[in-house]
Design a protein around this motif. Structure first.
Motif, PDB file in Angstrom:
ATOM      1  N   VAL A 284      -3.179   0.301  -3.603  1.00 11.95           N
ATOM      2  CA  VAL A 284      -3.003  -1.058  -3.228  1.00 11.95           C
ATOM      3  C   VAL A 284      -2.652  -2.099  -4.425  1.00 11.95           C
ATOM      4  O   VAL A 284      -3.470  -2.114  -5.245  1.00 11.95           O
ATOM      5  CB  VAL A 284      -4.492  -1.542  -2.499  1.00 11.95           C
TER       6      VAL A 284
ATOM      7  N   ARG B 201      -4.652   6.352  -1.768  1.00  7.98           N
ATOM      8  CA  ARG B 201      -3.938   4.980  -1.500  1.00  7.98           C
ATOM      9  C   ARG B 201      -4.086   4.026  -2.706  1.00  7.98           C
ATOM     10  O   ARG B 201      -5.076   3.875  -3.410  1.00  7.98           O
ATOM     11  CB  ARG B 201      -4.482   4.333  -0.260  1.00  7.98           C
TER      12      ARG B 201
ATOM     13  N   TYR C 131     -12.246  -0.892   0.906  1.00  5.73           N
ATOM     14  CA  TYR C 131     -10.891  -0.701   1.256  1.00  5.73           C
ATOM     15  C   TYR C 131     -10.593  -1.884   2.537  1.00  5.73           C
ATOM     16  O   TYR C 131      -9.613  -2.748   2.384  1.00  5.73           O
ATOM     17  CB  TYR C 131     -10.329   0.444   1.570  1.00  5.73           C
TER      18      TYR C 131
ATOM     19  N   THR D 149      -0.100  12.107  -0.564  1.00  4.53           N
ATOM     20  CA  THR D 149      -0.763  13.015   0.125  1.00  4.53           C
ATOM     21  C   THR D 149      -0.459  14.440  -0.679  1.00  4.53           C
ATOM     22  O   THR D 149       0.460  14.237  -1.311  1.00  4.53           O
ATOM     23  CB  THR D 149      -0.182  13.158   1.473  1.00  4.53           C
TER      24      THR D 149
ATOM     25  N   VAL E 193       0.784  -1.076   0.068  1.00  8.72           N
ATOM     26  CA  VAL E 193       0.006   0.131  -0.263  1.00  8.72           C
ATOM     27  C   VAL E 193       1.051   1.362  -0.199  1.00  8.72           C
ATOM     28  O   VAL E 193       1.745   1.483   0.737  1.00  8.72           O
ATOM     29  CB  VAL E 193      -0.858  -0.039   1.045  1.00  8.72           C
ATOM     30  N   TRP E 194       0.528   2.157  -1.024  1.00 10.76           N
ATOM     31  CA  TRP E 194       1.494   3.225  -1.075  1.00 10.76           C
ATOM     32  C   TRP E 194       0.481   4.548  -0.896  1.00 10.76           C
ATOM     33  O   TRP E 194      -0.737   4.496  -1.425  1.00 10.76           O
ATOM     34  CB  TRP E 194       1.918   3.638  -2.370  1.00 10.76           C
ATOM     35  N   GLU E 195       0.734   5.416   0.133  1.00  9.91           N
ATOM     36  CA  GLU E 195      -0.244   6.493   0.104  1.00  9.91           C
ATOM     37  C   GLU E 195       0.348   7.935  -0.277  1.00  9.91           C
ATOM     38  O   GLU E 195       1.413   8.220  -0.032  1.00  9.91           O
ATOM     39  CB  GLU E 195      -0.365   6.936   1.809  1.00  9.91           C
TER      40      GLU E 195
ATOM     41  N   ASP F  99      -1.619  -2.078   7.058  1.00 11.33           N
ATOM     42  CA  ASP F  99      -1.848  -0.797   6.561  1.00 11.33           C
ATOM     43  C   ASP F  99      -1.433   0.239   7.843  1.00 11.33           C
ATOM     44  O   ASP F  99      -1.443   1.566   7.604  1.00 11.33           O
ATOM     45  CB  ASP F  99      -3.067  -0.464   5.970  1.00 11.33           C
TER      46      ASP F  99
ATOM     47  N   LYS G 219       4.309   6.295   2.632  1.00 12.48           N
ATOM     48  CA  LYS G 219       3.586   7.768   2.387  1.00 12.48           C
ATOM     49  C   LYS G 219       4.511   8.449   1.291  1.00 12.48           C
ATOM     50  O   LYS G 219       5.919   8.450   1.666  1.00 12.48           O
ATOM     51  CB  LYS G 219       3.559   8.349   3.785  1.00 12.48           C
TER      52      LYS G 219
ATOM     53  N   VAL H  37       2.145   2.260   6.063  1.00  6.35           N
ATOM     54  CA  VAL H  37       1.851   2.388   4.696  1.00  6.35           C
ATOM     55  C   VAL H  37       3.042   3.448   4.164  1.00  6.35           C
ATOM     56  O   VAL H  37       3.549   4.200   5.077  1.00  6.35           O
ATOM     57  CB  VAL H  37       0.772   3.218   4.521  1.00  6.35           C
TER      58      VAL H  37
ATOM     59  N   TRP I 206     -12.807   5.299   2.789  1.00  9.28           N
ATOM     60  CA  TRP I 206     -11.769   5.199   1.605  1.00  9.28           C
ATOM     61  C   TRP I 206     -12.711   4.632   0.466  1.00  9.28           C
ATOM     62  O   TRP I 206     -13.330   3.725   0.645  1.00  9.28           O
ATOM     63  CB  TRP I 206     -10.751   4.309   1.663  1.00  9.28           C
TER      64      TRP I 206
END
Length: 165
Positions: free
Chosen positions: A126, A124, A145, A31, A27-29, A156, A161, A159, A74
Motif C-alpha cells: 500500500v 499487498r 489493513y 502473488t 495497492v499492488w498485490e 481495493d 495484481k 488492485v 492481512w
C-alpha cells in the motif's frame, strides 16, 4: 509635456486546502511469492512505477482467506512468530526503496518450516502519498489493513495484481 503611464496589477489568490486531487494511494498485490534456500529466503517485489521518497509504503501478508464472511486477514510486516518459550521461531521483515520492497523470511530452522509459510504467499503493498502519510497519521491503525483502506478511501476491489511466476 509629461506623459504618465499607469499599470494595472491584478492579484489572484489560490486557496490551498492541502488536498492534492491528483495524488492517490495505490495497492499492488504480489502473488505466488516463494521463499526458498535458493533465493536465501529473500524476495524483491518490484513496483510498477517508482514512488516518491516522501511516500509511505506499507506491506501486508495474506495470513488467512475469507472464512465465514469475516474477510481476508492481512498481517502487517514485520510479522514475527515465537516458540512457546518466547524465543524467535520465524518472521517476515521488509525494507523498501522508491522502486521495490525486499521481503526477508528469517528464523530458527527455515528448511523445516511449514510450507504454508514459505510458498505461494500473497503480499499487498500500500503506497500512501507523503502528504497524507505525514499529516494524518494520528487517527488510523496502520496494523489494520482494512482500517488503512477505509481511512485513505482506497478502492481495493481493483488492485493491481503482479504474479511472480
Amino acid at each position: 509635456m509629461a506623459i504618465l503611464q499607469s499599470c494595472t496589477k491584478e492579484e489572484y489568490y489560490v486557496q490551498d486546502d492541502g488536498y492534492d486531487s491528483d495524488t492517490i494511494s495505490e495497492v499492488w498485490e504480489y502473488t505466488n511469492v516463494d521463499f526458498t534456500s535458493t533465493n536465501n529466503y529473500t524476495v524483491i517485489l518490484g513496483f510498477p512505477q517508482a514512488t516518491y521518497t516522501s511516500d509511505m509504503v506499507l506491506v501486508y501478508r495474506l495470513a488467512a482467506y475469507d472464512g465465514g464472511g469475516v474477510g481476508d486477514i492481512w498481517k502487517p510486516l514485520p510479522e514475527t512468530y515465537f516458540f512457546p518459550d518466547g524465543t524467535l521461531d520465524f518472521g517476515y521483515s521488509n525494507d523498501f526503496s522508491q522502486y521495490d520492497t525486499q521481503i526477508v523470511l528469517s528464523g530458527y530452522d527455515l528448511p523445516t518450516l511449514n510450507d504454508s509459510y514459505k510458498y505461494d504467499q500473497i503480499f499487498r503493498v500500500v503506497v500512501i502519498p507523503g502528504y497524507f502519510g505525514n499529516k494524518m497519521t494520528a487517527s488510523v491503525d496502520f496494523s489494520d489493513y482494512n482500517a488503512v483502506i477505509e481511512y485513505y478511501h482506497i478502492d481495493d476491489s481493483n488492485v493491481t495484481k503482479i504474479p511472480l511466476k
